[in-house]
Design a protein around this motif. Structure first.
Motif, mmCIF file in Angstrom:
data_model
loop_
_atom_site.group_PDB
_atom_site.id
_atom_site.type_symbol
_atom_site.label_atom_id
_atom_site.label_comp_id
_atom_site.label_asym_id
_atom_site.label_seq_id
_atom_site.Cartn_x
_atom_site.Cartn_y
_atom_site.Cartn_z
ATOM 1 N N ALA A 169 3.409 17.460 -71.506
ATOM 2 C CA ALA A 169 3.639 18.899 -71.445
ATOM 3 C C ALA A 169 2.546 19.530 -70.588
ATOM 4 N N PRO A 170 2.821 20.697 -69.985
ATOM 5 C CA PRO A 170 1.763 21.385 -69.235
ATOM 6 C C PRO A 170 0.534 21.612 -70.122
ATOM 7 N N LEU A 171 -0.633 21.441 -69.539
ATOM 8 C CA LEU A 171 -1.865 21.571 -70.304
ATOM 9 C C LEU A 171 -2.022 22.996 -70.844
ATOM 10 N N GLY A 172 -2.463 23.077 -72.093
ATOM 11 C CA GLY A 172 -2.721 24.380 -72.696
ATOM 12 C C GLY A 172 -1.507 25.084 -73.246
ATOM 13 N N THR A 173 -0.402 24.356 -73.414
ATOM 14 C CA THR A 173 0.827 24.986 -73.906
ATOM 15 C C THR A 173 1.147 24.568 -75.339
ATOM 16 N N GLY A 174 0.153 24.032 -76.040
ATOM 17 C CA GLY A 174 0.347 23.722 -77.447
ATOM 18 C C GLY A 174 0.893 22.347 -77.746
ATOM 19 N N ARG A 175 0.993 21.485 -76.743
ATOM 20 C CA ARG A 175 1.526 20.144 -76.978
ATOM 21 C C ARG A 175 0.488 19.066 -76.680
ATOM 22 N N PHE A 176 -0.721 19.298 -77.141
ATOM 23 C CA PHE A 176 -1.753 18.275 -77.017
ATOM 24 C C PHE A 176 -1.306 16.974 -77.658
ATOM 25 N N ASP A 177 -0.527 17.070 -78.728
ATOM 26 C CA ASP A 177 -0.072 15.863 -79.410
ATOM 27 C C ASP A 177 0.707 14.946 -78.477
ATOM 28 N N ALA A 178 1.590 15.528 -77.659
ATOM 29 C CA ALA A 178 2.394 14.733 -76.731
ATOM 30 C C ALA A 178 1.518 14.126 -75.643
ATOM 31 N N ASN A 179 0.610 14.934 -75.109
ATOM 32 C CA ASN A 179 -0.260 14.431 -74.048
ATOM 33 C C ASN A 179 -1.214 13.360 -74.566
ATOM 34 N N ARG A 180 -1.715 13.545 -75.786
ATOM 35 C CA ARG A 180 -2.607 12.546 -76.361
ATOM 36 C C ARG A 180 -1.868 11.231 -76.591
ATOM 37 N N GLN A 181 -0.632 11.312 -77.078
ATOM 38 C CA GLN A 181 0.139 10.096 -77.317
ATOM 39 C C GLN A 181 0.362 9.324 -76.015
ATOM 40 N N THR A 182 0.656 10.063 -74.950
ATOM 41 C CA THR A 182 0.827 9.421 -73.649
ATOM 42 C C THR A 182 -0.470 8.789 -73.176
ATOM 43 N N ALA A 183 -1.580 9.484 -73.346
ATOM 44 C CA ALA A 183 -2.872 8.957 -72.912
ATOM 45 C C ALA A 183 -3.249 7.707 -73.702
ATOM 46 N N MET A 184 -3.023 7.733 -75.005
ATOM 47 C CA MET A 184 -3.379 6.581 -75.837
ATOM 48 C C MET A 184 -2.496 5.378 -75.519
ATOM 49 N N THR A 185 -1.215 5.620 -75.292
ATOM 50 C CA THR A 185 -0.295 4.515 -75.011
ATOM 51 C C THR A 185 -0.491 3.962 -73.612
ATOM 52 N N ASN A 186 -0.623 4.846 -72.639
ATOM 53 C CA ASN A 186 -0.640 4.405 -71.246
ATOM 54 C C ASN A 186 -2.004 3.935 -70.771
ATOM 55 N N PHE A 187 -3.083 4.471 -71.354
ATOM 56 C CA PHE A 187 -4.395 4.053 -70.888
ATOM 57 C C PHE A 187 -5.169 3.229 -71.914
ATOM 58 N N VAL A 188 -5.415 3.781 -73.090
ATOM 59 C CA VAL A 188 -6.223 3.051 -74.073
ATOM 60 C C VAL A 188 -5.529 1.747 -74.476
ATOM 61 N N ALA A 189 -4.224 1.803 -74.696
ATOM 62 C CA ALA A 189 -3.495 0.584 -75.046
ATOM 63 C C ALA A 189 -3.479 -0.404 -73.883
ATOM 64 N N ALA A 190 -3.392 0.107 -72.657
ATOM 65 C CA ALA A 190 -3.456 -0.783 -71.491
ATOM 66 C C ALA A 190 -4.819 -1.447 -71.390
ATOM 67 N N LEU A 191 -5.868 -0.720 -71.760
ATOM 68 C CA LEU A 191 -7.203 -1.303 -71.793
ATOM 69 C C LEU A 191 -7.259 -2.464 -72.791
ATOM 70 N N ALA A 192 -6.698 -2.255 -73.976
ATOM 71 C CA ALA A 192 -6.676 -3.320 -74.975
ATOM 72 C C ALA A 192 -5.906 -4.530 -74.460
ATOM 73 N N GLN A 193 -4.758 -4.294 -73.819
ATOM 74 C CA GLN A 193 -3.971 -5.408 -73.280
ATOM 75 C C GLN A 193 -4.735 -6.154 -72.189
ATOM 76 N N THR A 194 -5.449 -5.409 -71.354
ATOM 77 C CA THR A 194 -6.232 -6.029 -70.287
ATOM 78 C C THR A 194 -7.373 -6.859 -70.866
ATOM 79 N N GLU A 195 -8.036 -6.313 -71.880
ATOM 80 C CA GLU A 195 -9.107 -7.057 -72.549
ATOM 81 C C GLU A 195 -8.568 -8.354 -73.151
#
Length: 254
Positions: A96-122
């Motif tokens: 969602a556009p930043l600052g529009t009240g959907r931090f939950d959606a953006n955080r889920q995307t960040a955790m899945t696409n980056f942090v989880a990718a880091l774990a898979q790479t490790e």
């Protein structure tokens, strides 16, 4: 000539992951497939085994569960004897556009696409360092070429992040003994039909079919290239435009 390899694919229950499994099996590779939807993995395994003489191991996996990622990768390696190639494919497209009240959606995307990718790479590199060989394939996106607006802002940032993660690893390995036997590939898919982008108009001339798009991905994987925009046309030339177009021009294009 294709050498038989054991290929682990995350997010393999549908879309690009499932089609990669089909096409890699057709080349004679053994597969380790994981995703949250195990019933789809069962169906995919039965389909592949009905067509090809390969081994297919499956396991349920939520890639946002770090401990489960390491456990699954280790279990696959124990079952199949090695992990020759790991395709970090699992991802999420919500945002969602930043600052529009959907931090939950953006955080889920960040955790899945980056942090989880880091774990898979490790977890992949843990196996590769122990074996002394391997091939890491990071599925990024054409959106990584430039910061993008609105619902794509967080998604594009995560895809740029995972590309840099893989490229940093390649830089670390360059010139080392391990670097001669561990390869790193970053794929930048454009519009390829899948569940993730089913909101994009399927009639757009830039949209490749799942089969055609994945064929380009698999060709790049098999060649073990450093990076590739896939399919090459139109995305390789468009990558130059996306990186260097002045902001007013870019906004009109997107």
């Amino acid at each position: 000539m294709t050498f038989r390899r054991t290929v682990l694919i995350t997010g393999a229950s549908s879309g690009l992951g499932a089609e990669m499994a089909r096409q890699l099996a057709a080349l004679g590779h053994d597969l380790a497939l994981c995703a949250r939807r195990t019933e789809r993995l069962e169906e995919l395994r039965a389909e592949i085994l009905g067509r090809h003489d390969v081994r297919v191991a499956i396991a349920p996996l939520d890639v946002t569960d770090d401990d489960a990622v390491f456990a699954a990768f280790r279990a696959f390696r124990d079952e199949l004897g090695s992990l020759d190639r790991v395709v970090v494919n699992a991802g999420l497209g919500k945002g969602a556009p930043l600052g529009t009240g959907r931090f939950d959606a953006n955080r889920q995307t960040a955790m899945t696409n980056f942090v989880a990718a880091l774990a898979q790479t490790e977890a992949a590199m843990e196996a590769f360092r122990a074996q002394g060989s391997g091939h890491l394939v990071m599925v990024s996106s054409m959106s990584a070429m430039r910061g993008l607006p609105k619902t794509l802002t967080t998604y594009a940032a995560t895809k740029a992040g995972v590309a840099h993660l893989a490229e940093g690893l390649r830089t670390e390995l360059h010139g080392t003994t391990l670097g001669r036997s561990v390869k790193v590939t970053v794929l930048y898919p454009g519009y390829i039909a899948s569940e993730m982008n089913d909101q994009v108009a399927q009639g757009t001339p830039l949209m490749a079919s799942t089969e055609k798009g994945v064929r380009a991905m698999v060709a790049a994987i098999e060649k073990e290239v450093d990076d590739a925009c896939v399919p090459a046309l139109p995305w390789a030339p468009l990558s130059v435009v996306m990186r260097h177009a002045p902001l007013p021009v870019l906004k009109r294009l997107i």
